[in-house]
Design a protein around this motif. Structure first.
Motif, PDB file in Angstrom:
ATOM      1  N   LEU A  72      25.103 -10.447  16.214  1.00  0.00           N
ATOM      2  CA  LEU A  72      25.195 -10.764  14.747  1.00  0.00           C
ATOM      3  C   LEU A  72      23.895 -10.689  14.119  1.00  0.00           C
ATOM      4  CD1 LEU A  72      27.028 -14.223  15.516  1.00  0.00           C
ATOM      5  CD2 LEU A  72      28.156 -12.192  14.376  1.00  0.00           C
ATOM      6  N   ALA A  73      22.802 -10.465  14.678  1.00  0.00           N
ATOM      7  CA  ALA A  73      21.569 -10.526  14.107  1.00  0.00           C
ATOM      8  C   ALA A  73      21.658  -8.856  13.504  1.00  0.00           C
ATOM      9  CB  ALA A  73      20.422 -10.686  14.695  1.00  0.00           C
ATOM     10  N   SER A  74      22.096  -7.902  14.214  1.00  0.00           N
ATOM     11  CA  SER A  74      21.930  -6.680  13.805  1.00  0.00           C
ATOM     12  C   SER A  74      23.189  -6.148  13.115  1.00  0.00           C
ATOM     13  CB  SER A  74      22.007  -5.749  15.313  1.00  0.00           C
ATOM     14  OG  SER A  74      23.391  -5.908  15.818  1.00  0.00           O
ATOM     15  N   ALA A  75      24.150  -6.965  12.675  1.00  0.00           N
ATOM     16  CA  ALA A  75      25.065  -6.409  12.021  1.00  0.00           C
ATOM     17  C   ALA A  75      24.827  -6.595  10.493  1.00  0.00           C
ATOM     18  CB  ALA A  75      26.424  -7.553  12.148  1.00  0.00           C
ATOM     19  N   PRO A  76      25.414  -5.618   9.767  1.00  0.00           N
ATOM     20  CA  PRO A  76      25.218  -5.721   8.412  1.00  0.00           C
ATOM     21  C   PRO A  76      25.628  -6.829   7.740  1.00  0.00           C
ATOM     22  CG  PRO A  76      26.985  -4.220   8.915  1.00  0.00           C
ATOM     23  CD  PRO A  76      26.440  -4.618  10.062  1.00  0.00           C
ATOM     24  N   ALA A  77      25.003  -7.301   6.440  1.00  0.00           N
ATOM     25  CA  ALA A  77      25.312  -8.417   5.666  1.00  0.00           C
ATOM     26  C   ALA A  77      26.898  -8.335   5.061  1.00  0.00           C
ATOM     27  CB  ALA A  77      24.489  -8.470   4.566  1.00  0.00           C
ATOM     28  N   ALA A  78      27.565  -9.177   5.059  1.00  0.00           N
ATOM     29  CA  ALA A  78      29.111  -8.812   4.467  1.00  0.00           C
ATOM     30  C   ALA A  78      29.068  -8.314   2.935  1.00  0.00           C
ATOM     31  CB  ALA A  78      29.631 -10.361   4.591  1.00  0.00           C
ATOM     32  N   LEU A  79      29.793  -7.575   2.729  1.00  0.00           N
ATOM     33  CA  LEU A  79      29.859  -7.259   1.174  1.00  0.00           C
ATOM     34  C   LEU A  79      30.858  -7.883   0.310  1.00  0.00           C
ATOM     35  CD1 LEU A  79      30.587  -3.322   1.634  1.00  0.00           C
ATOM     36  CD2 LEU A  79      28.338  -4.569   1.312  1.00  0.00           C
ATOM     37  N   ALA A  80      30.009  -8.278  -1.012  1.00  0.00           N
ATOM     38  CA  ALA A  80      30.673  -8.948  -1.887  1.00  0.00           C
ATOM     39  C   ALA A  80      31.279  -8.014  -3.054  1.00  0.00           C
ATOM     40  CB  ALA A  80      29.652 -10.098  -2.547  1.00  0.00           C
ATOM     41  N   ASP A  81      32.157  -8.578  -3.905  1.00  0.00           N
ATOM     42  CA  ASP A  81      32.851  -7.896  -4.539  1.00  0.00           C
ATOM     43  C   ASP A  81      32.883  -8.719  -5.992  1.00  0.00           C
ATOM     44  OD1 ASP A  81      33.460  -5.578  -6.269  1.00  0.00           O
ATOM     45  OD2 ASP A  81      35.253  -5.248  -5.121  1.00  0.00           O
ATOM     46  N   THR A  82      32.948  -8.361  -7.157  1.00  0.00           N
ATOM     47  CA  THR A  82      33.153  -9.119  -8.151  1.00  0.00           C
ATOM     48  C   THR A  82      34.436  -8.390  -9.282  1.00  0.00           C
ATOM     49  OG1 THR A  82      31.431  -8.512  -9.383  1.00  0.00           O
ATOM     50  CG2 THR A  82      31.152 -10.409  -8.318  1.00  0.00           C
ATOM     51  N   ALA A  83      35.275  -9.338  -9.941  1.00  0.00           N
ATOM     52  CA  ALA A  83      35.967  -8.537 -10.906  1.00  0.00           C
ATOM     53  C   ALA A  83      36.034  -9.270 -11.959  1.00  0.00           C
ATOM     54  CB  ALA A  83      37.452  -8.084 -10.321  1.00  0.00           C
ATOM     55  N   THR A  84      36.309  -8.816 -13.284  1.00  0.00           N
ATOM     56  CA  THR A  84      36.433  -9.667 -14.382  1.00  0.00           C
ATOM     57  C   THR A  84      37.841  -9.738 -14.913  1.00  0.00           C
ATOM     58  OG1 THR A  84      34.312  -9.017 -14.933  1.00  0.00           O
ATOM     59  CG2 THR A  84      35.812  -9.927 -16.921  1.00  0.00           C
ATOM     60  N   LEU A  85      38.576 -10.818 -14.927  1.00  0.00           N
ATOM     61  CA  LEU A  85      39.722 -10.973 -15.139  1.00  0.00           C
ATOM     62  C   LEU A  85      39.702 -10.944 -17.005  1.00  0.00           C
ATOM     63  CD1 LEU A  85      42.858 -11.378 -14.735  1.00  0.00           C
ATOM     64  CD2 LEU A  85      42.211 -13.883 -14.561  1.00  0.00           C
ATOM     65  N   THR A  86      40.461 -10.081 -17.608  1.00  0.00           N
ATOM     66  CA  THR A  86      40.590 -10.272 -19.114  1.00  0.00           C
ATOM     67  C   THR A  86      41.965 -10.802 -19.340  1.00  0.00           C
ATOM     68  OG1 THR A  86      39.013  -8.400 -19.184  1.00  0.00           O
ATOM     69  CG2 THR A  86      40.324  -8.917 -21.113  1.00  0.00           C
ATOM     70  N   ILE A  87      41.951 -11.736 -20.182  1.00  0.00           N
ATOM     71  CA  ILE A  87      43.308 -12.325 -20.673  1.00  0.00           C
ATOM     72  C   ILE A  87      43.362 -12.323 -22.287  1.00  0.00           C
ATOM     73  CG2 ILE A  87      44.759 -14.440 -20.974  1.00  0.00           C
ATOM     74  CD1 ILE A  87      43.121 -15.279 -18.262  1.00  0.00           C
ATOM     75  N   SER A  88      44.248 -11.762 -22.667  1.00  0.00           N
ATOM     76  CA  SER A  88      44.496 -11.491 -24.328  1.00  0.00           C
ATOM     77  C   SER A  88      45.793 -11.794 -24.764  1.00  0.00           C
ATOM     78  CB  SER A  88      43.962  -9.975 -24.735  1.00  0.00           C
ATOM     79  OG  SER A  88      45.014  -9.125 -24.203  1.00  0.00           O
ATOM     80  N   GLY A  89      45.918 -11.910 -25.974  1.00  0.00           N
ATOM     81  CA  GLY A  89      47.228 -12.428 -26.440  1.00  0.00           C
ATOM     82  C   GLY A  89      47.047 -12.326 -27.994  1.00  0.00           C
ATOM     83  N   ARG A  90      48.115 -12.592 -28.835  1.00  0.00           N
ATOM     84  CA  ARG A  90      47.990 -12.621 -30.229  1.00  0.00           C
ATOM     85  C   ARG A  90      49.021 -13.701 -30.714  1.00  0.00           C
ATOM     86  NH1 ARG A  90      46.593  -9.200 -34.143  1.00  0.00           N
ATOM     87  NH2 ARG A  90      47.662  -9.338 -36.058  1.00  0.00           N
ATOM     88  N   VAL A  91      48.536 -14.653 -31.431  1.00  0.00           N
ATOM     89  CA  VAL A  91      49.201 -15.847 -32.056  1.00  0.00           C
ATOM     90  C   VAL A  91      50.120 -15.034 -33.323  1.00  0.00           C
ATOM     91  CG1 VAL A  91      49.433 -18.121 -33.286  1.00  0.00           C
ATOM     92  CG2 VAL A  91      47.785 -17.544 -31.110  1.00  0.00           C
ATOM     93  N   LEU A  92      51.369 -15.013 -33.246  1.00  0.00           N
ATOM     94  CA  LEU A  92      51.842 -14.470 -34.594  1.00  0.00           C
ATOM     95  C   LEU A  92      52.251 -15.523 -35.515  1.00  0.00           C
ATOM     96  CD1 LEU A  92      54.330 -11.971 -32.692  1.00  0.00           C
ATOM     97  CD2 LEU A  92      52.142 -11.392 -34.090  1.00  0.00           C
ATOM     98  N   PRO A  93      52.537 -15.149 -36.769  1.00  0.00           N
ATOM     99  CA  PRO A  93      53.158 -16.078 -37.474  1.00  0.00           C
ATOM    100  C   PRO A  93      54.585 -16.548 -37.126  1.00  0.00           C
ATOM    101  CG  PRO A  93      52.994 -13.947 -38.673  1.00  0.00           C
ATOM    102  CD  PRO A  93      52.384 -14.080 -37.271  1.00  0.00           C
ATOM    103  N   GLY A  94      55.090 -17.444 -38.017  1.00  0.00           N
ATOM    104  CA  GLY A  94      56.367 -17.809 -37.396  1.00  0.00           C
ATOM    105  C   GLY A  94      57.454 -16.794 -37.868  1.00  0.00           C
ATOM    106  N   THR A  95      58.623 -16.936 -37.306  1.00  0.00           N
ATOM    107  CA  THR A  95      59.754 -16.022 -37.544  1.00  0.00           C
ATOM    108  C   THR A  95      60.856 -16.526 -37.520  1.00  0.00           C
ATOM    109  OG1 THR A  95      60.381 -13.689 -36.864  1.00  0.00           O
ATOM    110  CG2 THR A  95      59.729 -15.237 -35.123  1.00  0.00           C
TER     111      THR A  95
END
Length: 173
Positions: free
Chosen positions: A18-41
């Motif tokens: 365990l001491a000689s094993a490489p450190a575990a890799l970490a990964d990140t991602a950015t979640l983008t949420i978008s939308g649009r509020v429309l006028p009534g219809t």
């Protein structure tokens, strides 16, 4: 020489690995949420207005003949207090107040079409009219109108079909 118990040997070996094993890799991602509020219809429906057949000799020169009622219906309105209408199509030759007979097959000659707002009166709807407000109550609205044959004063009508297409645009507020 003292023997190392098998459990201690295993623990030492695992710790070394365990001491000689490489450190575990970490990964990140950015979640983008978008939308649009429309006028009534709303959903706009325009049922065709079928004018009743008329004999050419029964058309009155300079007057609307065989007036027939119709309506623009607005349903499923959400977030709307009014619809603002505009009208576009082909005006009659020499008469910007009426609509041209654009029947493709065997058209009647000398005849154009009138489109009037409301259930009474003489307010003509013509090509280029804009800003016509229709109040919306709840989820529905209605705009009454009427259509008619029109024979210009000097015209001589000839039998045939009569039709036109008018594009109605509704902007919702």
């Amino acid at each position: 020489m003292t023997a190392i118990p098998p459990i201690a040997l295993r623990a030492t070996l695992c710790a070394a690995l365990l001491a000689s094993a490489p450190a575990a890799l970490a990964d990140t991602a950015t979640l983008t949420i978008s939308g649009r509020v429309l006028p009534g219809t709303c959903t706009l429906t325009a049922a065709p207005i079928a004018l009743d057949p008329v004999k050419a000799s029964d058309l009155t020169p300079g007057a609307d003949s065989q007036i027939k009622s119709g309506a623009l219906e607005f349903i499923g309105c959400v977030g709307v207090t009014k619809a603002v209408l505009s009208f576009a199509g082909t005006p009659a030759d020499g008469d910007a107040t009426r609509w041209k007979n654009t029947e493709a097959t065997d058209p009647a000659s000398g005849v154009s079409i009138s489109l009037l707002s409301g259930t009474t009166g003489s307010n003509y709807l013509k090509d280029g009219d804009t800003g016509i407000e229709v109040p919306v109550t709840g989820t529905t609205a209605r705009y009454d109108l009427r259509a008619a044959y029109y024979l210009p004063t000097a015209a001589v009508p000839e039998a045939g079909g009569v039709s036109t297409e008018i594009v109605v645009t509704a902007d919702y507020q």
